[in-house]
Design an enzyme around this catalytic site. Sequence first.
Site, PDB file in Angstrom:
ATOM      1  N   ASN A 194     -12.215 -23.555  76.340  1.00 21.91           N
ATOM      2  CA  ASN A 194     -13.326 -22.725  75.881  1.00 21.91           C
ATOM      3  C   ASN A 194     -12.868 -21.272  75.976  1.00 21.91           C
ATOM      4  O   ASN A 194     -12.823 -20.705  77.058  1.00 21.91           O
ATOM      5  CB  ASN A 194     -14.542 -22.977  76.788  1.00 21.91           C
ATOM      6  CG  ASN A 194     -15.682 -22.020  76.497  1.00 21.91           C
ATOM      7  OD1 ASN A 194     -15.696 -21.356  75.463  1.00 21.91           O
ATOM      8  ND2 ASN A 194     -16.644 -21.965  77.414  1.00 21.91           N
ATOM      9  N   TRP A 195     -12.521 -20.709  74.826  1.00 19.07           N
ATOM     10  CA  TRP A 195     -11.979 -19.340  74.834  1.00 19.07           C
ATOM     11  C   TRP A 195     -13.068 -18.297  75.039  1.00 19.07           C
ATOM     12  O   TRP A 195     -12.769 -17.124  75.226  1.00 19.07           O
ATOM     13  CB  TRP A 195     -11.257 -19.049  73.518  1.00 19.07           C
ATOM     14  CG  TRP A 195     -10.009 -19.849  73.293  1.00 19.07           C
ATOM     15  CD1 TRP A 195      -9.477 -20.828  74.096  1.00 19.07           C
ATOM     16  CD2 TRP A 195      -9.123 -19.736  72.166  1.00 19.07           C
ATOM     17  NE1 TRP A 195      -8.330 -21.333  73.539  1.00 19.07           N
ATOM     18  CE2 TRP A 195      -8.090 -20.683  72.354  1.00 19.07           C
ATOM     19  CE3 TRP A 195      -9.103 -18.952  71.018  1.00 19.07           C
ATOM     20  CZ2 TRP A 195      -7.048 -20.852  71.434  1.00 19.07           C
ATOM     21  CZ3 TRP A 195      -8.082 -19.110  70.106  1.00 19.07           C
ATOM     22  CH2 TRP A 195      -7.058 -20.045  70.325  1.00 19.07           C
ATOM     23  N   LYS A 196     -14.318 -18.700  74.943  1.00 20.72           N
ATOM     24  CA  LYS A 196     -15.456 -17.764  75.062  1.00 20.72           C
ATOM     25  C   LYS A 196     -15.276 -16.606  74.073  1.00 20.72           C
ATOM     26  O   LYS A 196     -14.727 -16.807  72.995  1.00 20.72           O
ATOM     27  CB  LYS A 196     -15.603 -17.274  76.498  1.00 20.72           C
ATOM     28  CG  LYS A 196     -15.565 -18.411  77.513  1.00 20.72           C
ATOM     29  CD  LYS A 196     -16.000 -17.973  78.864  1.00 20.72           C
ATOM     30  CE  LYS A 196     -15.740 -19.079  79.862  1.00 20.72           C
ATOM     31  NZ  LYS A 196     -16.453 -18.905  81.099  1.00 20.72           N
ATOM     32  N   HIS A 214     -23.838 -24.365  77.263  1.00 19.13           N
ATOM     33  CA  HIS A 214     -23.006 -23.752  78.307  1.00 19.13           C
ATOM     34  C   HIS A 214     -23.913 -22.856  79.156  1.00 19.13           C
ATOM     35  O   HIS A 214     -24.829 -22.218  78.643  1.00 19.13           O
ATOM     36  CB  HIS A 214     -21.886 -22.948  77.653  1.00 19.13           C
ATOM     37  CG  HIS A 214     -20.850 -22.495  78.631  1.00 19.13           C
ATOM     38  ND1 HIS A 214     -21.055 -21.445  79.493  1.00 19.13           N
ATOM     39  CD2 HIS A 214     -19.619 -22.981  78.912  1.00 19.13           C
ATOM     40  CE1 HIS A 214     -19.989 -21.288  80.253  1.00 19.13           C
ATOM     41  NE2 HIS A 214     -19.096 -22.210  79.923  1.00 19.13           N
ATOM     42  N   GLU A 220     -23.527 -20.031  80.249  1.00 19.45           N
ATOM     43  CA  GLU A 220     -23.589 -18.631  79.797  1.00 19.45           C
ATOM     44  C   GLU A 220     -24.587 -18.486  78.654  1.00 19.45           C
ATOM     45  O   GLU A 220     -25.244 -17.459  78.525  1.00 19.45           O
ATOM     46  CB  GLU A 220     -22.187 -18.145  79.392  1.00 19.45           C
ATOM     47  CG  GLU A 220     -21.331 -17.912  80.640  1.00 19.45           C
ATOM     48  CD  GLU A 220     -19.839 -18.077  80.435  1.00 19.45           C
ATOM     49  OE1 GLU A 220     -19.364 -18.111  79.288  1.00 19.45           O
ATOM     50  OE2 GLU A 220     -19.130 -18.196  81.464  1.00 19.45           O
ATOM     51  N   GLU A 234     -20.568 -28.566  84.856  1.00 20.63           N
ATOM     52  CA  GLU A 234     -20.002 -27.267  85.216  1.00 20.63           C
ATOM     53  C   GLU A 234     -20.930 -26.569  86.214  1.00 20.63           C
ATOM     54  O   GLU A 234     -21.930 -25.952  85.800  1.00 20.63           O
ATOM     55  CB  GLU A 234     -19.882 -26.386  83.974  1.00 20.63           C
ATOM     56  CG  GLU A 234     -18.959 -26.939  82.917  1.00 20.63           C
ATOM     57  CD  GLU A 234     -18.400 -25.812  82.053  1.00 20.63           C
ATOM     58  OE1 GLU A 234     -17.174 -25.711  81.994  1.00 20.63           O
ATOM     59  OE2 GLU A 234     -19.173 -25.047  81.480  1.00 20.63           O
ATOM     60  N   GLY A 276     -15.401 -19.334  86.551  1.00 24.83           N
ATOM     61  CA  GLY A 276     -14.740 -18.025  86.604  1.00 24.83           C
ATOM     62  C   GLY A 276     -14.647 -17.416  87.996  1.00 24.83           C
ATOM     63  O   GLY A 276     -14.345 -16.236  88.142  1.00 24.83           O
ATOM     64  N   SER A 310     -13.384 -23.279  87.127  1.00 25.25           N
ATOM     65  CA  SER A 310     -12.152 -22.908  87.838  1.00 25.25           C
ATOM     66  C   SER A 310     -11.132 -24.040  87.914  1.00 25.25           C
ATOM     67  O   SER A 310     -10.430 -24.184  88.921  1.00 25.25           O
ATOM     68  CB  SER A 310     -12.482 -22.377  89.240  1.00 25.25           C
ATOM     69  OG  SER A 310     -13.266 -21.209  89.137  1.00 25.25           O
ATOM     70  N   GLY A 355     -12.031 -22.678  80.988  1.00 24.61           N
ATOM     71  CA  GLY A 355     -12.283 -21.332  80.489  1.00 24.61           C
ATOM     72  C   GLY A 355     -11.043 -20.470  80.621  1.00 24.61           C
ATOM     73  O   GLY A 355     -10.136 -20.521  79.788  1.00 24.61           O
ATOM     74  N   GLY A 356     -10.973 -19.696  81.698  1.00 25.93           N
ATOM     75  CA  GLY A 356      -9.890 -18.729  81.888  1.00 25.93           C
ATOM     76  C   GLY A 356      -8.493 -19.296  81.668  1.00 25.93           C
ATOM     77  O   GLY A 356      -7.668 -18.675  80.982  1.00 25.93           O
TER      78      GLY A 356
HETATM   79  C1  PEP Z   1     -16.208 -22.446  81.394  1.00 30.62           C
HETATM   80  O1  PEP Z   1     -16.688 -21.356  81.143  1.00 30.62           O
HETATM   81  O2  PEP Z   1     -16.541 -23.427  80.721  1.00 30.62           O
HETATM   82  C2  PEP Z   1     -15.274 -22.533  82.504  1.00 30.62           C
HETATM   83  C3  PEP Z   1     -15.084 -23.687  83.057  1.00 30.62           C
HETATM   84  O3  PEP Z   1     -14.656 -21.363  82.894  1.00 30.62           O
HETATM   85  P1  PEP Z   1     -13.489 -21.222  84.002  1.00 30.62           P
HETATM   86  O4  PEP Z   1     -12.508 -22.322  83.758  1.00 30.62           O
HETATM   87  O5  PEP Z   1     -12.906 -19.872  83.749  1.00 30.62           O
HETATM   88  O6  PEP Z   1     -14.150 -21.346  85.334  1.00 30.62           O
END
Ligand code: PEP
Length: 244
Positions: free
Chosen positions: A9-11, A96, A98, A166, A172, A206, A227-228
Site C-alpha cells: 500500500n503505497w498510500k 483502511h 486512514e 491492521e 507506521g 509495521s 505500508g512503509g
Molecule cells: C498500512 O498502512 O496498511 C500499513 C500496514 O502501514 P505500515 O506497514 O507502514 O505500518
Amino acid sequence: MRRKLIAGNWKMNGLLADGVALAAGVAELAKPRSHKCDILICPPYTLLIETVRAVTGSSVAVGGQDCHAKVSGAHTGDVSAQMLTDLGCRYVILGHSERRADHGESDALIKAKAQSALAANLTPIVCVGETESQRDSGKTLEIVAGQLKGSLPDGGTAEKVVIAYEPVWAIGTGRTPTLDEVQEVHAMIRRESGLGQGLRILYGGSMKPSNAKELLALPDVDGGLIGGASLKVEDFWAIATACP
Ligand code: PEP
C-alpha cells in the site's frame, strides 16, 4: 492450502518516475516466478496506468486504495470500482483506518464500496483493526468482529474477498502485537466471517523484513498488507520471499 498474498500500500507516495521505477523493480524480481506468494501493489490513482504498464507480463497484480460505492455520476474527485477494473486493476483496498479516520468512513459505506468492487470484478481487501485505547480496554475482539459484521459485502466468498487485520496503533509506528495476539484475532476473523478455510486474512501494521517470517508463519496469517516497507523494492521483496 491458501496461497499467501503480499500487498504493498503505497498510500499518497510517489511521483511518476519513482513510482514507475518501484513497480518495474518489483516486476523484475517477480519475473522468475520462484516466489511462493501472490504479489500486489496499490499505488495512488495518479500512478495506476503507468504501474499497470510497468508490471505487464509479470505476475504482479495492481490494485486501487479506495473506490466509490456508485458506478458513475456526480461525485467530484471520486473514482468508481469499474474505472479501476477498466485500467487493469484486480484488487481494491477498502476501509483502511486512514480513510476511516480522515474521511469518516463507516462500516456501512465500506460495505457498499465492497459490493461495488465485487460487481466490477475486483477483489476487495476489507480492512479492520482496533485503536490503542480499544486494545488497552480489552475490546479488540469485540471491535474487530463488529467492523467485520458491518463492512463485509453480501454474497462475498472466500475466493472473492480478502480481509486485512491492521491494528491502528501498529500502522507506521514500528510496534506490532505479539504473535499470539495476531493469531487470536485472525482466528476470530476466520470464524466470524463465516467464509471458511479458503479465506485469506492479511496482517498489516509495521510488517518489515525483520518480523515478516514469524508473522507469516502463523496458521491464520495468509499474507501482509505493507505500508512503509513497500516503498523500497528490497524490503518489499524480502517480505515476499519470507513467505513459507
Ligand atoms: C498500512 O498502512 O496498511 C500499513 C500496514 O502501514 P505500515 O506497514 O507502514 O505500518
